[in-house]
Design a protein around this motif. Structure first.
Motif, PDB file in Angstrom:
ATOM      1  N   VAL A 173      25.556 -22.897   4.201  1.00  0.00           N
ATOM      2  CA  VAL A 173      24.995 -22.310   5.118  1.00  0.00           C
ATOM      3  C   VAL A 173      24.284 -23.133   6.161  1.00  0.00           C
ATOM      4  CG1 VAL A 173      24.080 -20.358   3.939  1.00  0.00           C
ATOM      5  CG2 VAL A 173      22.822 -22.439   3.913  1.00  0.00           C
ATOM      6  N   ILE A 174      24.560 -24.467   5.850  1.00  0.00           N
ATOM      7  CA  ILE A 174      24.254 -25.626   6.971  1.00  0.00           C
ATOM      8  C   ILE A 174      25.039 -25.386   8.173  1.00  0.00           C
ATOM      9  CG2 ILE A 174      24.340 -28.169   7.312  1.00  0.00           C
ATOM     10  CD1 ILE A 174      23.954 -28.720   4.175  1.00  0.00           C
ATOM     11  N   PRO A 175      24.301 -25.384   9.130  1.00  0.00           N
ATOM     12  CA  PRO A 175      25.084 -25.423  10.549  1.00  0.00           C
ATOM     13  C   PRO A 175      25.907 -26.217  10.583  1.00  0.00           C
ATOM     14  CG  PRO A 175      22.535 -24.698  10.700  1.00  0.00           C
ATOM     15  CD  PRO A 175      22.772 -25.333   9.370  1.00  0.00           C
ATOM     16  N   ASN A 176      27.300 -25.913  11.673  1.00  0.00           N
ATOM     17  CA  ASN A 176      28.020 -27.161  12.011  1.00  0.00           C
ATOM     18  C   ASN A 176      27.499 -28.032  12.800  1.00  0.00           C
ATOM     19  OD1 ASN A 176      30.068 -25.488  10.791  1.00  0.00           O
ATOM     20  ND2 ASN A 176      30.734 -24.596  12.468  1.00  0.00           N
ATOM     21  N   GLY A 177      27.804 -29.417  12.664  1.00  0.00           N
ATOM     22  CA  GLY A 177      27.350 -30.406  13.604  1.00  0.00           C
ATOM     23  C   GLY A 177      26.053 -30.901  12.693  1.00  0.00           C
ATOM     24  N   GLN A 178      25.461 -30.400  11.625  1.00  0.00           N
ATOM     25  CA  GLN A 178      24.172 -30.805  11.046  1.00  0.00           C
ATOM     26  C   GLN A 178      24.602 -31.418   9.566  1.00  0.00           C
ATOM     27  OE1 GLN A 178      20.821 -28.189  11.094  1.00  0.00           O
ATOM     28  NE2 GLN A 178      21.383 -27.765  13.412  1.00  0.00           N
ATOM     29  N   LYS A 179      23.532 -31.822   9.061  1.00  0.00           N
ATOM     30  CA  LYS A 179      23.701 -32.507   7.645  1.00  0.00           C
ATOM     31  C   LYS A 179      22.524 -32.419   7.032  1.00  0.00           C
ATOM     32  CE  LYS A 179      23.147 -37.457   8.830  1.00  0.00           C
ATOM     33  NZ  LYS A 179      23.846 -38.761   8.580  1.00  0.00           N
ATOM     34  N   ARG A 180      22.568 -32.358   5.593  1.00  0.00           N
ATOM     35  CA  ARG A 180      21.308 -32.681   4.948  1.00  0.00           C
ATOM     36  C   ARG A 180      21.478 -33.609   3.975  1.00  0.00           C
ATOM     37  NH1 ARG A 180      20.497 -29.712   8.401  1.00  0.00           N
ATOM     38  NH2 ARG A 180      19.474 -27.465   8.495  1.00  0.00           N
ATOM     39  N   THR A 181      20.302 -34.320   3.675  1.00  0.00           N
ATOM     40  CA  THR A 181      20.578 -35.649   2.690  1.00  0.00           C
ATOM     41  C   THR A 181      19.626 -35.194   1.586  1.00  0.00           C
ATOM     42  OG1 THR A 181      18.861 -36.831   3.683  1.00  0.00           O
ATOM     43  CG2 THR A 181      21.239 -37.020   4.628  1.00  0.00           C
ATOM     44  N   VAL A 182      19.938 -35.878   0.273  1.00  0.00           N
ATOM     45  CA  VAL A 182      19.002 -35.736  -0.935  1.00  0.00           C
ATOM     46  C   VAL A 182      18.183 -36.924  -0.787  1.00  0.00           C
ATOM     47  CG1 VAL A 182      19.033 -35.735  -3.301  1.00  0.00           C
ATOM     48  CG2 VAL A 182      20.607 -34.408  -2.160  1.00  0.00           C
ATOM     49  N   LYS A 183      16.858 -36.480  -0.690  1.00  0.00           N
ATOM     50  CA  LYS A 183      15.654 -37.833  -0.720  1.00  0.00           C
ATOM     51  C   LYS A 183      15.572 -38.487  -1.913  1.00  0.00           C
ATOM     52  CE  LYS A 183      12.577 -36.706   2.962  1.00  0.00           C
ATOM     53  NZ  LYS A 183      10.895 -36.516   3.475  1.00  0.00           N
ATOM     54  N   GLN A 184      15.923 -38.070  -2.872  1.00  0.00           N
ATOM     55  CA  GLN A 184      15.524 -38.677  -4.220  1.00  0.00           C
ATOM     56  C   GLN A 184      17.000 -38.374  -5.059  1.00  0.00           C
ATOM     57  OE1 GLN A 184      11.776 -36.637  -4.608  1.00  0.00           O
ATOM     58  NE2 GLN A 184      11.737 -38.227  -6.117  1.00  0.00           N
TER      59      GLN A 184
END
Length: 280
Positions: A173-184
């Motif tokens: 479900v993460i939109p195209n062109g975006q990213k998510r990172t794991v903080k820990q």
């Protein structure tokens, strides 16, 4: 007398042939087991069903399907409402914060009462897994600690669903062109490793150590793995293992301030930027 022994029990007995006694061990899986009648046929029954006794078997099958389907949906709705109220209460408890005054800096600081990692692994996990835990407990006591498939399947199936399907949906479900990172990433790696280890441990005790039987010490050891997981994850979260999340956040803020100063044409040393980040 072995007629009342269930299929998961083992039987030890001795065959006496003259002066010699031969110890033997057999599995009930090698012996004929009486077939119980299904709940949906006359003479069959379970813990609660059929609700109206054997007379219910004479009702039209379509009517029974509709009635029990409506009852099942009503139960699902009730479980959803209870779980939602439970999770809302847990979120309110774990999000509580307190303010403390620092006399040296003459300013207030806000602190979280609950550590986020500990809260997620204990209260939040308990709230989201409460339905299958209760179903498993009911199944255990109803069958006098002789399980077949319903109880264990709820736990293993729920964990597998969370580990595979939920993670896959969150990534998709993460939109195209975006990213998510794991903080820990260290905490994530610890919890992920324990999740995989749980399956390996179940395979070990059920297939090698004591096939088809859960012994008391195995249950105790399995339960003790949980506080060990919480302790290790908490130590990683506060920086006793690896790098603390607070140091990571401080480094991120340091980099943001440094970048903004460079964009504004202002030069500053790393120590000066660090002081600005600390004051902020």
């Amino acid at each position: 007398r072995i007629g009342s022994i269930t299929s998961v029990q083992r039987v030890k007995f001795t065959l006496k042939a003259g002066p010699v006694a031969l110890p033997c061990r057999i599995k009930m899986s090698d012996m004929p087991v009486p077939v119980e009648k299904a709940i949906c046929v006359k003479g069959g029954g379970g813990i609660l069903f059929p609700l109206f006794g054997d007379g219910e078997q004479e009702w039209p099958r379509g009517l029974r399907v509709v009635l029990y389907l409506l009852g099942l949906l009503w139960c699902f709705m009730g479980v959803g409402i209870i779980a939602d109220v439970f999770m809302t209460a847990i979120e309110k408890v774990t999000s509580k914060k307190i303010r403390r005054f620092d006399r040296k800096k003459q300013r207030f600081y806000t602190f979280e009462v609950w550590n986020a990692t500990v809260a997620n692994l204990t209260l939040m996990a308990l709230g989201s897994s409460a339905p299958e835990i209760l179903l498993n407990v009911i199944d255990i006591f109803a069958k006098e600690f002789f399980l077949e498939g319903l109880g264990p399947s709820t736990i293993v199936g729920s964990a597998a669903f969370n580990l595979m399907v939920i993670i896959a949906v969150c990534v998709y479900v993460i939109p195209n062109g975006q990213k998510r990172t794991v903080k820990q990433p260290l905490v994530f790696a610890i919890t992920g490793s324990f999740s995989v280890f749980a399956y390996l441990w179940l395979l070990l005790i059920l297939s090698l150590i004591s096939p088809d039987v859960i012994e008391a010490w195995e249950g105790v050891v399995t339960f003790l793995f949980f506080p060990i997981l919480v302790l290790i994850a908490w130590m990683a979260d506060i920086g006793l293992i690896g790098r603390s999340k607070y140091k990571q956040e401080g480094q991120e803020q340091h980099d943001i301030i440094m970048r903004k100063l460079l964009e504004s044409g202002i030069s500053a040393s790393s120590a000066e930027v660090g002081k600005l980040a600390k004051d902020a």
